[in-house]
Design an enzyme around this catalytic site. Structure first.
Site, PDB file in Angstrom:
ATOM      1  N   SER A 175      37.747  38.845  35.205  1.00  6.65           N
ATOM      2  CA  SER A 175      36.684  39.068  34.567  1.00  6.65           C
ATOM      3  C   SER A 175      35.683  37.860  34.087  1.00  6.65           C
ATOM      4  O   SER A 175      34.797  38.031  33.490  1.00  6.65           O
ATOM      5  CB  SER A 175      37.028  40.126  33.319  1.00  6.65           C
ATOM      6  OG  SER A 175      37.825  39.527  32.352  1.00  6.65           O
ATOM      7  N   THR A 211      34.915  39.936  28.971  1.00  2.06           N
ATOM      8  CA  THR A 211      34.127  38.699  28.504  1.00  2.06           C
ATOM      9  C   THR A 211      35.171  38.060  27.619  1.00  2.06           C
ATOM     10  O   THR A 211      35.721  38.784  26.665  1.00  2.06           O
ATOM     11  CB  THR A 211      32.733  38.948  27.982  1.00  2.06           C
ATOM     12  OG1 THR A 211      32.110  39.575  28.843  1.00  2.06           O
ATOM     13  CG2 THR A 211      32.157  37.994  27.509  1.00  2.06           C
ATOM     14  N   THR A 240      31.178  35.226  31.301  1.00  2.80           N
ATOM     15  CA  THR A 240      31.892  36.398  31.947  1.00  2.80           C
ATOM     16  C   THR A 240      31.358  36.421  33.610  1.00  2.80           C
ATOM     17  O   THR A 240      30.431  35.890  33.873  1.00  2.80           O
ATOM     18  CB  THR A 240      31.242  37.729  31.368  1.00  2.80           C
ATOM     19  OG1 THR A 240      32.027  38.786  31.839  1.00  2.80           O
ATOM     20  CG2 THR A 240      30.029  37.963  31.594  1.00  2.80           C
ATOM     21  N   ARG A 294      22.426  42.208  38.723  1.00  2.60           N
ATOM     22  CA  ARG A 294      22.672  42.731  37.471  1.00  2.60           C
ATOM     23  C   ARG A 294      22.961  41.560  36.433  1.00  2.60           C
ATOM     24  O   ARG A 294      23.909  40.721  36.805  1.00  2.60           O
ATOM     25  CB  ARG A 294      23.730  43.896  37.518  1.00  2.60           C
ATOM     26  CG  ARG A 294      24.024  44.446  36.062  1.00  2.60           C
ATOM     27  CD  ARG A 294      24.894  43.727  35.363  1.00  2.60           C
ATOM     28  NE  ARG A 294      25.491  44.673  34.088  1.00  2.60           N
ATOM     29  CZ  ARG A 294      26.121  43.971  33.323  1.00  2.60           C
ATOM     30  NH1 ARG A 294      26.995  42.835  33.368  1.00  2.60           N
ATOM     31  NH2 ARG A 294      26.592  44.849  32.293  1.00  2.60           N
ATOM     32  N   THR A 348      31.786  41.953  23.555  1.00  2.00           N
ATOM     33  CA  THR A 348      32.318  42.446  25.030  1.00  2.00           C
ATOM     34  C   THR A 348      32.340  43.640  25.289  1.00  2.00           C
ATOM     35  O   THR A 348      32.242  44.553  24.276  1.00  2.00           O
ATOM     36  CB  THR A 348      33.852  41.922  24.827  1.00  2.00           C
ATOM     37  OG1 THR A 348      34.570  42.081  26.200  1.00  2.00           O
ATOM     38  CG2 THR A 348      34.683  42.557  23.958  1.00  2.00           C
ATOM     39  N   GLY A 349      32.310  44.118  26.517  1.00  2.00           N
ATOM     40  CA  GLY A 349      32.279  45.436  26.880  1.00  2.00           C
ATOM     41  C   GLY A 349      31.119  45.876  27.663  1.00  2.00           C
ATOM     42  O   GLY A 349      30.343  44.843  28.349  1.00  2.00           O
TER      43      GLY A 349
HETATM   44  N1  ASP Z   1      29.713  42.229  28.367  1.00  2.00           N
HETATM   45  C1  ASP Z   1      29.861  41.865  29.641  1.00  2.00           C
HETATM   46  C2  ASP Z   1      28.723  42.402  30.612  1.00  2.00           C
HETATM   47  O1  ASP Z   1      28.236  43.451  30.507  1.00  2.00           O
HETATM   48  C3  ASP Z   1      31.022  42.435  30.292  1.00  2.00           C
HETATM   49  C4  ASP Z   1      32.336  42.710  29.694  1.00  2.00           C
HETATM   50  O2  ASP Z   1      32.376  42.174  28.461  1.00  2.00           O
HETATM   51  O3  ASP Z   1      33.239  43.139  30.370  1.00  2.00           O
HETATM   52  O4  ASP Z   1      28.456  41.734  31.637  1.00  2.00           O
END
Ligand code: ASP
Length: 326
Positions: free
Chosen positions: A83, A186, A204, A214, A237-238
């Protein structure tokens, strides 16, 4: 370092048990709090190895900016991590595209987005901050800048990531890739150095199998990361779309400015994010925060978010507290 506890309590950790008492308090009294420095925190279990590198810088009296850059480079260069950086999962067309940002104690910042074929985007982000009048470079322009700065071009799609992408393509039912509690995402890292200065980094490969082009929250200053040396720092993160919609990291810093502890600020941001999203089923967001006293906050939408903390009393991975159990 020898006397430090090298524990990894993931799975055993209960956040209520392991949090320092101050992390649970609603407000922080800056005049009374004892400064806990240096300290570095970062997202997920992969933060543990990254923290070691950052700690080497901090413990030797180095600055927080060098610490966070060197720290997250460990994760970027780890080919087994799916990731971040090398080995990151590609977009739905098979392109690995990277996003990163960095911010120092002087409110200076730099970022890159949709960057291809460069293993350490965080260092390119730092160059954007230090060598250009801009904050954010994207795509081809970001890559050209990186190459001009001496970064090497490299194929970032490892055989393992390619195989995972090919398997994903074959599964017709899987129309919507998820950022769930099993995708360990991330790396966001926040550090406070011996001089009491804060810096942060966030890097990330983004949402696995995303649409081509994107970009998420991670390179967006104020969303994936924000640092204000008067107050504190936060990172995310997320699901980046959800983080951007509430300007997550800058909100947390502003809540700390109003007197909330890092923990209370992270909780308020997650509650706000959940209130504004009715469709978060199984989609994870986690925040980390660090204030000028070295107090830590961590909170997520769902259970499963972890963070690594390294300071003079701990070198551990903790389970974050969360709003909903999954
Ligand atoms: N926050 C990151 C994104 O949306 C991805 C992640 O943390 O998994 O690109």
């Amino acid at each position: 370092m020898k006397r430090r506890r090298f524990l990894n309590l993931t799975g055993l950790a209960s956040a209520g048990f392991l949090f320092p008492k101050s992390a649970n308090s609603r407000t922080t009294n800056a005049t009374q709090a004892i400064q806990n420095k240096p300290i570095v925190i970062s997202t997920w279990r992969h933060g543990f190895a990254a923290n070691q590198q950052a700690w080497n810088v901090l413990d030797a009296g180095g600055n927080a900016l060098d610490a966070v850059e060197r720290g997250v480079r460990v994760t970027e260069s780890d080919a087994s991590n799916r990731s971040v950086g090398l080995g990151g999962l590609p977009d739905r067309e098979g392109n690995v595209t990277l996003d990163a940002c960095i911010m120092n104690h002087k409110n200076e910042c730099g970022a890159v987005a949709f960057l291809k074929e460069i293993e350490n985007p965080i260092s390119v982000a730092r160059k954007v901050m230090e060598e250009t009048p801009h904050v954010l470079l994207v795509g081809k322009g970001a890559q050209e800048f990186a190459l001009a700065q001496g970064f090497e071009r490299k194929n970032l799609l490892t055989p393992g990531a390619k195989e995972a992408w090919e398997n994903w393509k074959q599964k017709q039912e899987e129309k919507r890739p998820g950022i769930n509690h099993e995708n360990h995402d991330t790396i966001g890292m926040l550090a406070l150095d011996k001089n009491g200065n804060l810096s942060g980094a966030c890097t990330t490969s983004g949402w696995a199998y995303k649409m081509h082009g994107r970009v998420g929250d991670s390179p967006i200053i104020g969303s994936g990361l924000f640092v204000d040396n008067e107050v504190g720092a936060a990172c995310a993160t997320g699901l980046g779309e959800a983080v951007i919609r509430i300007s997550g990291s800058s909100i947390i810093v502003e809540l700390m400015r109003q007197g909330l502890s890092p923990q209370a600020a992270c909780e308020e941001a997650i509650h706000r994010l959940v209130r504004k999203h009715k469709d978060l089923d199984n989609l994870q967001v986690g925040f980390l925060a660090l204030n000028k006293n070295g107090e830590v906050g961590a909170y997520s939408v769902y259970s499963g978010f972890q963070y690594a903390r390294t300071d003079t009393s701990a070198n551990e991975v903790f389970d974050s507290t969360f709003q909903m159990s999954k």
